[in-house]
Write a protein that holds these residues in place. Structure first.
Motif, PDB file in Angstrom:
ATOM      1  N   HIS A   4       0.813  -1.214   0.000  1.00 49.65           N
ATOM      2  CA  HIS A   4       0.000   0.000   0.000  1.00 49.65           C
ATOM      3  C   HIS A   4       0.850   1.269   0.000  1.00 49.65           C
ATOM      4  O   HIS A   4       0.412   2.304  -0.505  1.00 49.65           O
ATOM      5  CB  HIS A   4      -0.969  -0.016   1.189  1.00 49.65           C
TER       6      HIS A   4
ATOM      7  N   ASP B 299      -5.514  -2.194  -3.653  1.00 49.83           N
ATOM      8  CA  ASP B 299      -5.484  -2.587  -2.242  1.00 49.83           C
ATOM      9  C   ASP B 299      -5.642  -4.095  -2.131  1.00 49.83           C
ATOM     10  O   ASP B 299      -6.038  -4.763  -3.097  1.00 49.83           O
ATOM     11  CB  ASP B 299      -6.609  -1.891  -1.457  1.00 49.83           C
TER      12      ASP B 299
ATOM     13  N   THR C 260      -2.401   7.776   4.208  1.00 52.93           N
ATOM     14  CA  THR C 260      -2.792   7.609   2.806  1.00 52.93           C
ATOM     15  C   THR C 260      -2.907   8.950   2.101  1.00 52.93           C
ATOM     16  O   THR C 260      -2.412   9.109   0.972  1.00 52.93           O
ATOM     17  CB  THR C 260      -4.131   6.858   2.713  1.00 52.93           C
TER      18      THR C 260
END
Length: 448
Positions: free
Chosen positions: A168, A179, A200
Motif C-alpha cells: 500500500h 489494495d 494515505t
C-alpha cells in the motif's frame, strides 16, 4: 539499414519510444498475470482480465475487474506491485536506475526520452532530476510502508502487516489505488481511522505534486524561493482539495449511506479523503456507488483536472487548469497577457493548455458515447468510469467488473491514453512535425 533509418523504424521519436515501452510492459505484465501461479486458485486468469489489470497497474489507475486481494496469489500481487512501481516512475526512469547502478553512460537519445517522460522543457540536469526522483520516491514509499506496517500490526501478524504496508505504500504514493483488503472494499474498513487516513492522504498528495515541486520544497529552507511552477501547483492543489472536501461534506452530510452515519470528526475526515483521492489515487473510504448524483458529477470534474505535471497522477493537470482560468480572467479584463504570480505566460503555453484540454475532453466524450452503446448502465456512472480511467484515478461506482469485453478494451485504451497524455500519444501516432515555410494571411471571425 540506412533505408530503414530513413523510414524511421530504427529512429523513433521519444513519444513513440515511451508509447511502445508502456505497451511492452503491459503485454508482459498481462501474460504473467494470466499464468496459473499468479492466481490464488491456481487456475489462471482470463487473458483480457489479466491485460486489464496490467494496464490499470502500469498506468497507475486502480480500476479492477477481479478483486486484487482475493483473486491473485502473493506472486501475482508482487507482479502488480512491480508494474505499479514501473508505471508510476516511468519505465525510462527504471531503465536509468539500472544504468546508473552499473555505471552506464546515459546517451543523448535516452536523455531526450527522459525529457519527454518527465515533461521537462529542456535536457539540462535531467539525469540529476532522475536521481532525485528515484531517491524521493523510494524514501517516501519506504516511510509510508513503515507507518502502515506499524498501524496494521495492531490488527494482524507482523509479517502480514509489513507486506500490506509495503504494497500500500507503493500503491498509494504512485496514486494507483490498488489494495489487498478484499471484496472490492478498498479502505472503507478504516473510514474512522485517523492514522490510515492521514498516512494515505499524505502519500497521495506527495505523489501527485510532482517531483520538481518536491525538490523545490526540500530546498526551500536554503533558497527561500519557489519556482512559478511550484507556486501554481501548490496553490491549485490546496484550493481543489479544500473546495472538494467542502462540497462533498455539504452534499453528503445527510446521506446515511456515506457520511450521514459517521460522527462529526468522521464526516470531516471522510470528506477530505474523498477529495484527496480524486487527485488520481483511487482509494476510497466510503461507497462511491452510494454517493448522490451531484457529488458524483463534482468528483468527475476533480478527476478530469487530476494531479500535477511530472507526478505519478493523470488528468489534464493542475497547471493546465490554472492556465485556462488565467486566460479566461485576462480575456474578461481585456488584457493581452496571462499573468500568474506576477509572471507572464508565453502564448505557446496557453495554446498547449487549450489543445490538451480539448483533446482530453474529446477522448472522454468519445469513449463515454461508445460505452453508452455497449454497456447497460446509466449515463452518469459511465461518464464517471470513463473520466476515472482517463485521469488514472481508479474510483468506480461498481461497474468495472461487469463491463463487456468491448467495454474493458475501451477502458484499457483510455487508461493508456490518460497515463501517457493525449498530446504525447498524438505525437507518437502522428507524422513527424515539419517547420512551416510560409504563413497564411490573417482572417477574422466572430467569437461569442
Amino acid at each position: 539499414m540506412k533505408e530503414l533509418r530513413k523510414r524511421g523504424i530504427w529512429d523513433w521519436s521519444p513519444p513513440r519510444v515511451l508509447s511502445a515501452g508502456f505497451v511492452m510492459i503491459i503485454l508482459l505484465g498481462g501474460l504473467l498475470l494470466s499464468l496459473p501461479y499468479a492466481s490464488a486458485d491456481g487456475e489462471g486468469t482470463n487473458l483480457l482480465d489479466a491485460i486489464f489489470t496490467a494496464t490499470s497497474a502500469t498506468c497507475v489507475t486502480g480500476l479492477v475487474v477481479v478483486d486484487t486481494g482475493t483473486h491473485y496469489s502473493v506472486a501475482g500481487q508482487i507482479v502488480i506491485m512491480l508494474l505499479i512501481q514501473t508505471g508510476g516512475l516511468g519505465f525510462m526512469t527504471m531503465t536509468t536506475l539500472f544504468a546508473l547502478v552499473i555505471r552506464k553512460r546515459i546517451s543523448y537519445k535516452e536523455r531526450l526520452i527522459l525529457q519527454e517522460a518527465m515533461n521537462q522543457q529542456s535536457m539540462e540536469g535531467i539525469v540529476r532530476l532522475i536521481r532525485k526522483v528515484i531517491f524521493y520516491s523510494l524514501s517516501i514509499e519506504l516511510t509510508g510502508a513503515l507507518l502502515y506496517a506499524i498501524r496494521f500490526a495492531a490488527d494482524m501478524p507482523l509479517g502480514r502487516a509489513a507486506y500490506l504496508g509495503l504494497f500500500h505504500g507503493i500503491s498509494m504514493f504512485n496514486n494507483a489505488g490498488f489494495d489487498l483488503f478484499g471484496d472490492f472494499r478498498s479502505l472503507t474498513g478504516y473510514v474512522n481511522d485517523p492514522a490510515v487516513n492521514i498516512i494515505t492522504m499524505l502519500l497521495i498528495v506527495l505523489g501527485g505534486l510532482g517531483f520538481v515541486v518536491l525538490s523545490d520544497l526540500l530546498h526551500f529552507r536554503g533558497i527561500r524561493k519557489l519556482s512559478l511552477h511550484s507556486k501554481v501547483v501548490l496553490s491549485m492543489t490546496g484550493v481543489l482539495i479544500v473546495t472538494g472536501a467542502a462540497v462533498i461534506f455539504l452534499f453528503e452530510f445527510s446521506n446515511a449511506r456515506t457520511l450521514g452515519s459517521l460522527g462529526p470528526g468522521g464526516k470531516v475526515l471522510a470528506a477530505f479523503f474523498q477529495s484527496v483521492t480524486t487527485r488520481t489515487a483511487g482509494a476510497n473510504t466510503v461507497d462511491i456507488g452510494a454517493l448522490r448524483q451531484g457529488t458524483v458529477f463534482f468528483m468527475i470534474i476533480l478527476m478530469f483536472i487530476g494531479a500535477s505535471p511530472g507526478s505519478t497522477g493523470g488528468g489534464i493537470k493542475t497547471t493546465t487548469f490554472m492556465t485556462l482560468i488565467g486566460a479566461a480572467i485576462a480575456m474578461m479584463r481585456g488584457r493581452e497577457d496571462v499573468v500568474l504570480f506576477r509572471y507572464r505566460l508565453e502564448r505557446g503555453r496557453i495554446y498547449k493548455a487549450l489543445t490538451l484540454t480539448i483533446l482530453s475532453l474529446g477522448l472522454v466524450i468519445a469513449v463515454t458515447m461508445i460505452l453508452c452503446t455497449t454497456e447497460d448502465r446509466d449515463f452518469l456512472r459511465i461518464l464517471f468510469e470513463t473520466t476515472s480511467a482517463f485521469g488514472t484515478v481508479g474510483l468506480s461506482t461498481g461497474i468495472t467488473s461487469t463491463l463487456t469485453p468491448v467495454g474493458k478494451i475501451m477502458i484499457c485504451l483510455t487508461m493508456f491514453a490518460g497515463r501517457l497524455g493525449p498530446m504525447t500519444l498524438a505525437y507518437a501516432l502522428g507524422p513527424k512535425a515539419e517547420k512551416e515555410l510560409y504563413r497564411h494571411p490573417e482572417g477574422k471571425i466572430i467569437i461569442g
